[in-house]
Structures are given as C-alpha cells and as structure tokens.
Design a protein around this motif. Structure first.
Motif, PDB file in Angstrom:
ATOM      1  N   TYR A 134      54.973  76.036  61.778  1.00 51.32           N
ATOM      2  CA  TYR A 134      53.757  76.020  60.959  1.00 51.32           C
ATOM      3  C   TYR A 134      53.805  77.267  60.088  1.00 51.32           C
ATOM      4  O   TYR A 134      53.889  78.385  60.596  1.00 51.32           O
ATOM      5  N   GLU A 152      51.405  77.326  66.018  1.00 52.79           N
ATOM      6  CA  GLU A 152      50.685  76.046  65.989  1.00 52.79           C
ATOM      7  C   GLU A 152      51.521  74.923  66.610  1.00 52.79           C
ATOM      8  O   GLU A 152      50.987  73.972  67.169  1.00 52.79           O
ATOM      9  N   GLN A 211      51.131  84.933  63.349  1.00 50.57           N
ATOM     10  CA  GLN A 211      50.365  84.737  64.590  1.00 50.57           C
ATOM     11  C   GLN A 211      50.807  85.682  65.708  1.00 50.57           C
ATOM     12  O   GLN A 211      50.002  86.104  66.539  1.00 50.57           O
TER      13      GLN A 211
HETATM   14  N1  PMP Z   1      52.260  81.262  59.700  1.00 48.73           N
HETATM   15  C1  PMP Z   1      51.886  81.164  60.969  1.00 48.73           C
HETATM   16  C2  PMP Z   1      52.901  81.409  62.042  1.00 48.73           C
HETATM   17  C3  PMP Z   1      50.576  80.845  61.324  1.00 48.73           C
HETATM   18  O1  PMP Z   1      50.222  80.740  62.610  1.00 48.73           O
HETATM   19  C4  PMP Z   1      49.641  80.633  60.285  1.00 48.73           C
HETATM   20  C5  PMP Z   1      48.190  80.288  60.575  1.00 48.73           C
HETATM   21  N2  PMP Z   1      47.932  79.613  61.736  1.00 48.73           N
HETATM   22  C6  PMP Z   1      50.068  80.742  58.965  1.00 48.73           C
HETATM   23  C7  PMP Z   1      51.381  81.071  58.700  1.00 48.73           C
HETATM   24  C8  PMP Z   1      49.127  80.534  57.811  1.00 48.73           C
HETATM   25  O2  PMP Z   1      48.184  81.557  57.777  1.00 48.73           O
HETATM   26  P1  PMP Z   1      46.833  81.380  56.930  1.00 48.73           P
HETATM   27  O3  PMP Z   1      46.013  80.354  57.639  1.00 48.73           O
HETATM   28  O4  PMP Z   1      46.222  82.753  56.930  1.00 48.73           O
HETATM   29  O5  PMP Z   1      47.239  80.946  55.572  1.00 48.73           O
END
Ligand code: PMP
Length: 455
Positions: A160, A236, A267
């Motif tokens: 993710y 995620e 994360q």
């Molecule tokens: N990369 C990872 C590993 C994430 O967990 C997330 C958000 N869950 C994102 C990118 C995206 O971050 P944002 O929601 O702040 O755009």
C-alpha cells in the motif's frame, strides 16, 4: 519511559461507557454527515470524537474509548501531546503560512536536520517536505527517475503506497483502493513479497528476495529500473514481517544495479516498530526514505529523505508544493521528534511488544481462528482464518473489531483479504489501559471460538 499522559493532560486514561456505541449524539452526526459527506469517504467506527489525550478518545456522548489504532499509526506520541499542542499554538500565533518556496523559515530546515540525523545511514542527506504519505512516495519516485534517467518502478505484492494516481498503481489491493479509478500510471511492476505464513514452508528471506529479483530481471530488466519501493513491514496489506534476509538481499541487489532502494516507512517510521525506523532492525540503509504519519504528532506532514546526490539531482523548482512543510506542522514535528528521543518511545514500543505478544500467543493457542501472531514493537497483528485452514476470514476479523468497539476499544483491521486485526497503540499507553484493552480483545476473540477452538 514516557510520563503518564493522565498526569500531563487531565483526561483520565480509563475506558468509560455511558451510552451504547455509537451513542445518540454520534448517531445524529452520522445523519448530518450522510447528507453532505461523500459516500466514498468511510469511517471504521461511526463514533464522533470530542476530545482525545494519550491513548483515549472521548466521544460526543461522553464515552471514553481506548485507541489501539492511533489514527492509523499517527498519534504515536499520544493524542494531543501537550508539548505538540504548545508548539502548534506558539507557531500559529507567530505565522501559519508563508510557503517555503516563497519565503522560507527555520523550522523546515530544522525538521530536515532531524530527518538527516534519525533516518538510517550516516551519509550526507537532503530532504523535501510534503503533506501526505502518498505525496512522499510520489516524490521518491520522481527523485529516483530524475537521478537515474530510468522509468520503471518495482513494487511488492500486498503493498500500500497511497491513493494518488501513481501510488494507486503502486498499491496492490483493488477493492476499495483502485476499482473504477484507472487508467493507472504506467511503468509500475509488481513482484512477490516475503509472506512467511503463506510462502512455501522453510523459504528463507534470501530465497524470497531471489524470487522477486528473478521476476524483475526477466520481466523488466535491471537496467531499466529506477527504483524498488518496499515497506519494511507491510502495513495495510496485513502487517506482514518479511523473513529475515529479505530486505538486505533486495537492497544489495538494488545497489549492485544502480537501482534506488526506497523504504516506504510511512507507517513503520518514528519508533513504531521498536527502532526509530523499521529498516534499522536489519541494518538496511535505504537510498531514500518516505516518512509521514507519526512524524508530527497528528499534524499533516511528510517527507522524503535520502542520499544528497539523489535529491540534488533534481533541478531547482522540481520539488515542492504550496503547503509542503507548513510551519505549524514543522513546529509540531520538532516537538514530536523531541518526545520520541527524550522519552525513548522506541523503548516504549518494545515494552508494548513484550506485554502484548505473550498474551496474543497464548490466545492463539486457544482460539483456532488465529493463524499467526506477528509484528514488531507496537505494530502487531493477528491473522484470522477459518480454523484448520489458511483460508482468510474477513467476516470474523470484522466481527471481533466491532465487538471490541462496542466495548469501547478501537481495533483496526487490514490485510489483502481484510482478515488481519492490527494493533497500533499510542506509544505512551500505560500498562493498565493496555491490559484492559487486551482483555476486551481476548474476550471478543474467544466469543467466536466455541466452534473454532483447536482440538
Ligand atoms: N505508505 C504507507 C506504507 C502507508 O501505510 C500509507 C497510509 N496508510 C501511505 C503510504 C499513504 O499515506 P497517506 O494516507 O498519508 O497519503
């Protein structure tokens, strides 16, 4: 160890249920919301928050809920940490915005200094600050492409990386992140991750890396690849901890072929996994690191930090944005970073692991639906399956999360199949509150296990 948030803020760090969950005021807000908020924006728990502190949220009906999600790994220093609140208030009174690209200010520079110091590796580094994790990942790809003159980007299964057009392409899971939103950005290639529970028994990290590398070399060609982007622990996609050796092998291959190794620590970063960054665990030094979430104690800030020669390969004006590195967010980040270091919150994450893991492992022996207990630091998870199989059971994971919420404990789910319960408590959570919340989780899991218990 971190000071008790109750002492610091006055909002009692205790679960308290005054109404059913959600209560009448939350339900009334849900009705208002349905008339004006886009249906595509979902909320896991329809409980509207009035105040938050440390590891608890107080809702508009006066219920106090234990937060085991930290707003998806953001409020690691505790909700509304007083030091962050004070820094935000002081900065807002001085100035709220100028745009760093127009008239710069010190706090942006100081955050970049902190990132250079804290991210893995002692080489010379540069940073750019942006607003969200997705934007950080996009910028990492821009930088890698500009620096290498190559186009292709390699990502892993279960990844993710965000919801913008490029990061949707990089994200693995179609529903709900991608369905109907294409066409997606090109030149993104997916290779298998290391997923010990579901990989062939005994597969080593090095073998899993070789499986990924072989595919990338055959289907893309190493000399076409600008970057490989990796979450050191998949977030995620299911809190999947790769087998040891996987990340170092990928990093070594990238180095050998001039491929930029990008760690998406959005994360996992900022003490969450028991180290300041998850890559530290195996001594992996990425070329670029994407950071966000926990960096600023709840204020929106993100960034890319990495090798000076890569960041500085981008022409002047090639990176930036109106709000990137907003001064209020930077002030919050400096206060939060001070807390991570002053209170050794990485040590707190290890304390949380030591307290939670044995209990979860004990539960797994009794509850047949738990296929695996995994994670590191305060990033822990249970993968839920139909007992006796590896068949994902998203319905059971959802049932458990809902049962916990009804008891005033917020537990998030995740996973490619939606069947993983994940724990991301604020790193300042006290032992008593943690034990109370774990008791609720154990009860909810056991309630579904009459027919699920192992023989
Ligand atoms: N990369 C990872 C590993 C994430 O967990 C997330 C958000 N869950 C994102 C990118 C995206 O971050 P944002 O929601 O702040 O755009």
């Amino acid at each position: 160890m971190a000071p008790d948030p109750e002492v610091r803020t006055g909002l009692a760090q205790r679960r308290q249920l005054l109404t059913e969950i959600p209560g009448p005021r939350s339900r009334a807000l849900a009705e208002r919301r349905a008339r004006v908020v886009a249906a595509g924006v979902s909320s896991t728990f329809p409980v509207y928050v009035a105040r938050a502190s440390g590891a608890v949220l107080e809702d508009v009906d006066g219920n106090v809920l234990v937060d085991l999600g930290s707003g998806i790994a953001v409020t690691s220093v505790g909700a509304s940490a007083p030091e962050v609140v004070a820094a935000v208030a002081a900065q807002a009174a001085d100035f709220t915005h100028t745009c760093f690209m127009v008239s710069p200010y010190e706090s942006y520079v100081a955050v970049c200094e902190a990132l250079a110091r804290l991210t893995p590796g002692d080489h010379e580094k540069r940073s750019v600050l942006v607003n969200s994790g997705a934007e950080a990942v996009e910028n990492a790809v821009k930088i890698a492409r500009r620096a290498t003159g190559r186009d292709a980007v390699v990502v892993l299964d279960h990844a993710y990386h965000g919801r913008t057009n490029l990061t949707m392409a990089m994200t693995a899971k179609a529903m709900p992140y991608k369905i109907g939103f294409g066409p997606f950005a090109g030149e993104v290639y997916r290779v298998p991750a290391s997923y010990p529970l579901r990989d062939p028994v005994g597969m080593t990290g090095e073998e899993a890396a070789q499986r990924a590398i072989d595919l990338a070399q055959r289907q893309v060609g190493a000399d076409r690849i600008a970057a490989i982007v990796v979450e050191p622990i998949v977030g995620e996609g299911g809190f999947i901890v790769p087998a040891r050796g996987f990340l170092p092998a990928l990093a070594a291959w990238a180095r050998a072929h001039g491929i930029v190794f990008v760690a998406d620590e959005v994360q996992t970063g900022f003490a969450r996994t028991g180290d300041m960054f998850a890559c530290d665990d195996e001594g992996v030094v990425p070329d670029l690191v994407a950071v966000a979430k926990g960096i600023a104690g709840g204020m929106p800030l993100a960034g890319v930090t990495g090798r000076a020669e890569l960041l500085d390969a981008v022409h002047s004006g090639g990176l930036g944005g109106t709000f990137g590195g907003n001064p209020v967010a930077c002030a919050a980040a400096l206060a939060a970073i001070d807390l991570y270091e002053r209170d050794d919150l990485a040590g707190s994450a290890r304390r949380i692991e030591a307290r939670i893991l044995p209990r979860l492992r004990e539960l797994a022996r009794r509850v047949g639906s738990i296929a695996e207990v995994r994670g590191r630091g305060a990033m822990l998870a249970l993968e839920i399956v139909r007992p006796g199989t590896l068949e994902p059971d998203a319905a059971e994971a959802t049932r458990v999360a809902r049962a916990c919420a009804a008891q005033g404990v917020l537990v998030l789910t995740c996973g490619t199949w939606g069947n993983v319960l994940r724990l991301l408590p604020p790193l300042v959570i006290g032992d008593d509150l943690l034990d109370d919340a774990l008791g609720v989780l154990a009860g909810a899991l056991a309630a579904g296990s009459e027919f699920a218990a192992r023989p």
